[in-house]
Design a protein around this motif. Structure first.
Motif, mmCIF file in Angstrom:
data_model
loop_
_atom_site.group_PDB
_atom_site.id
_atom_site.type_symbol
_atom_site.label_atom_id
_atom_site.label_comp_id
_atom_site.label_asym_id
_atom_site.label_seq_id
_atom_site.Cartn_x
_atom_site.Cartn_y
_atom_site.Cartn_z
ATOM 1 N N UNK A 260 -3.024 -1.093 -2.736
ATOM 2 C CA UNK A 260 -2.908 -1.691 -1.400
ATOM 3 C C UNK A 260 -1.482 -1.577 -0.879
ATOM 4 N N UNK A 261 -0.997 -0.351 -0.765
ATOM 5 C CA UNK A 261 0.364 -0.154 -0.247
ATOM 6 C C UNK A 261 0.430 -0.701 1.172
ATOM 7 N N UNK A 262 1.502 -1.398 1.472
ATOM 8 C CA UNK A 262 1.654 -2.028 2.775
ATOM 9 C C UNK A 262 1.603 -0.973 3.879
ATOM 10 N N UNK A 263 0.838 -1.225 4.933
ATOM 11 C CA UNK A 263 0.696 -0.242 6.023
ATOM 12 C C UNK A 263 2.030 0.193 6.635
ATOM 13 N N UNK A 264 2.975 -0.720 6.794
ATOM 14 C CA UNK A 264 4.271 -0.342 7.368
ATOM 15 C C UNK A 264 5.029 0.625 6.466
ATOM 16 N N UNK B 157 16.870 7.236 6.325
ATOM 17 C CA UNK B 157 16.054 6.462 7.273
ATOM 18 C C UNK B 157 15.059 5.586 6.510
ATOM 19 N N UNK B 158 14.409 6.178 5.509
ATOM 20 C CA UNK B 158 13.449 5.407 4.720
ATOM 21 C C UNK B 158 14.151 4.274 3.976
ATOM 22 N N UNK B 159 15.278 4.561 3.367
ATOM 23 C CA UNK B 159 16.008 3.555 2.595
ATOM 24 C C UNK B 159 16.523 2.422 3.470
ATOM 25 N N UNK C 37 13.514 -1.934 6.781
ATOM 26 C CA UNK C 37 13.398 -3.272 6.183
ATOM 27 C C UNK C 37 12.126 -3.485 5.360
ATOM 28 N N UNK C 38 10.985 -3.010 5.832
ATOM 29 C CA UNK C 38 9.734 -3.189 5.079
ATOM 30 C C UNK C 38 9.748 -2.375 3.786
ATOM 31 N N UNK D 130 9.748 -5.181 -4.704
ATOM 32 C CA UNK D 130 8.556 -5.573 -5.466
ATOM 33 C C UNK D 130 8.214 -4.531 -6.536
ATOM 34 N N UNK D 131 8.368 -3.251 -6.214
ATOM 35 C CA UNK D 131 7.961 -2.200 -7.154
ATOM 36 C C UNK D 131 9.053 -1.818 -8.156
ATOM 37 N N UNK D 132 10.316 -1.867 -7.752
ATOM 38 C CA UNK D 132 11.397 -1.452 -8.654
ATOM 39 C C UNK D 132 11.430 -2.236 -9.970
ATOM 40 N N UNK D 133 11.162 -3.539 -9.978
ATOM 41 C CA UNK D 133 11.171 -4.252 -11.261
ATOM 42 C C UNK D 133 10.093 -3.785 -12.244
#
Length: 106
Positions: free
Chosen positions: A23-27, A66-68, A71-72, A79-82
């Motif tokens: 469920x990857x966030x739509x943004x 730009x991606x980095x 904000x979203x 959330x994913x890096x840990x």
């Protein structure tokens, strides 16, 4: 341009990582596409995650910046890096280690 990269996944975080990616966030998906990335997949094997995608833009470094800066996406990575553990042989400044393409067939 085709790109492959690799990173370890923490064993205790594997199921969480899979759940998040169901469920990857739509943004976040919107930003990935806006940064000219397509055909994006992540695979798992024996403690490693392998990422593959195709870049269709004109300035890869600008699009990745730009991606980095999004904000979203920053929240998504928080959330994913840990769940991840970079491999020891990665280049300086890399989180996911870039891989060398040794074969391709269209």
């Amino acid at each position: 341009m085709r790109l492959g990269s690799v990173i370890k996944v923490k064993p205790e975080k594997l199921e969480e990582y899979k759940r998040l990616h169901r469920n990857v966030w739509p943004d976040v998906l919107k930003t990935i596409k806006a940064c000219h990335i397509s055909n994006y997949s992540i695979y798992y094997k024996d403690g490693f995650l392998f990422s593959y995608y195709e870049y269709k833009g004109n300035d890869y470094h600008q699009d990745m910046a730009k991606m980095a800066a999004d904000p979203k996406t920053k929240k998504w990575w928080a959330v994913t890096d840990p769940c991840q553990s970079p491999i020891e042989t990665r280049n300086e400044g890399e989180w996911w280690a870039a891989m060398e393409e040794v074969f391709h067939l269209d």
